[in-house]
Structure formats: C-alpha cells, structure tokens
Design a protein around this motif. Sequence first.
Motif, PDB file in Angstrom:
ATOM      1  N   GLN B  37       0.844  -1.190   0.000  1.00 50.63           N
ATOM      2  CA  GLN B  37       0.000   0.000   0.000  1.00 50.63           C
ATOM      3  C   GLN B  37       0.872   1.230   0.000  1.00 50.63           C
ATOM      4  O   GLN B  37       1.747   1.396   0.865  1.00 50.63           O
ATOM      5  CB  GLN B  37      -0.910   0.028   1.233  1.00 50.63           C
ATOM      6  N   GLY B  42      -3.114   3.096  -3.637  1.00 52.60           N
ATOM      7  CA  GLY B  42      -3.981   2.036  -3.141  1.00 52.60           C
ATOM      8  C   GLY B  42      -3.223   0.776  -2.819  1.00 52.60           C
ATOM      9  O   GLY B  42      -2.026   0.808  -2.498  1.00 52.60           O
ATOM     10  N   LEU B  43      -3.899  -0.364  -2.916  1.00 51.13           N
ATOM     11  CA  LEU B  43      -3.293  -1.661  -2.649  1.00 51.13           C
ATOM     12  C   LEU B  43      -2.989  -2.333  -3.989  1.00 51.13           C
ATOM     13  O   LEU B  43      -3.865  -2.490  -4.830  1.00 51.13           O
ATOM     14  CB  LEU B  43      -4.253  -2.558  -1.857  1.00 51.13           C
ATOM     15  N   MET B  88       4.172   0.059   2.921  1.00 55.04           N
ATOM     16  CA  MET B  88       3.436  -0.796   3.855  1.00 55.04           C
ATOM     17  C   MET B  88       3.100  -2.076   3.115  1.00 55.04           C
ATOM     18  O   MET B  88       2.474  -2.045   2.057  1.00 55.04           O
ATOM     19  CB  MET B  88       2.153  -0.092   4.308  1.00 55.04           C
TER      20      MET B  88
END
Lengths: 114, 114
Positions: B37, B42-43, B88
């Motif tokens: 992320q 976004g992811l 992350m």
Amino acid sequence: DQQVKQNSPSLSVQEGRISILNCDYTNSMFDYFLWYKKYPAEGPTFLISISSIKDKNEDGRFTVFLNKSAKHLSLHIVPSQPGDSAVYFCAASVKHQAGTALIFGKGTTLSVSS
Amino acid sequence: DVKVTQSSRYLVKRTGEKVFLECVQDMDHENMFWYRQDPGLGLRLIYFSYDVKMKEKGDIPEGYSVSREKKERFSLILESASTNQTSMYLCASAQKGVRTGELFFGEGSRLTVL
C-alpha cells in the motif's frame, strides 16, 4: 490501466449526515465487488460486498448500490459517525486460472466531524 | 476469528540488504496474498499463492519473490532492497472456493529502506 477507480481521494462529512463513496470499474467480467475499511497502522477489514447480479446490499448503516450499465458502485453510510473516519477501498473480484484475487482502487479517505 | 500475523510491524533496512517478510495464518486457508500500500496508489498485488509451493505473479512482482513451503506460511522476499520498496506490506489469506474473494488481512509491515 486502472480497472477499479476511486476518483475522490477524500470526503468530509458531518456526524449524522450521509457519506457517499463512489467507485467505477472497467471490466465487465468482475462478478463480486467489496468494500474494505482501513485505519492507520492496521490492515484493511472487510465491510460489505455485492454480487454482480444484485443492485443493492444493505448491512446496518452501510448500503452498497451497483449500477452495472454504468459500471459504477457506491457505498452509503447513514448516519455517519466519527468512528467511520478511515480510508475506504473499493475492490473487485477477478478469477485467475488458479483462483480468485482482488483488485483494489486507490482509496477514499473519509473524515467525519462531530 | 481468522488471524493473519505478520512477523514484523516496522523494519528499517539498508539498500542492497535481503529482506524477509513473514506471514502466518491460523485458519487453514488455501489462498494467501501479498499486497503493498502506497499513498495515492492504493493496494497493489505483488504475488499470491493458491497452494503449498505454488505461486503466481500479481501486478507488480518485479524485485520480489515469495516462498510457500507450508500451508499456513507465506513469505515475501526482497533479494536486494531498494528505496522504492519503502512501503506498507500487507499479507492476506482467503478460503479456497469463496466466490466473493473476501480476504482477511494482517496488520501490515511498514518497511523503510534507507
């Protein structure tokens, strides 16, 4: 090319009002759509989903609407609460040869003020 | 309750170091995933696995590899960390055959590469 789009990076609403988060997609083969909620320093948690054969799914304060012809879905939160302040990700389920994976949008940060 | 545990919440590494991110789930899920992320992005799916010793590339596999020697454990490996891998990292698992593709996420590992 992004297949799942959340065009609003942020949204601010007052406590008690409705929050509407939007999501657009391009792939008509998606068969499920999901919303996830993420607080800082935590993993995303599942919120609500909708099958592509439905146009509405409701769970308490959360309702997801799907408009297949427009390739658009929205998440409604009524009434909004300060604890709803988080990043919301729209996701679409896509089948790979070996299984299913999720494609996520970029997220919308919701801020609910009291 | 499904529990997905990521071994390190915060890591700081130097450019060129080999980095291992470990993920364990306790619900006997067949499917496991690694996402990263980043703000505004976004992811994004890095790799996923539908069975022991199986792996599939996601959208951004470059610079990463994975290992799935046991059903409950899915490791992400950065062979030679670079600063653009500061991010992350989120591990997730899912039950095979669930059409919605609902994922259960760990709390995340925040990696900083100096």
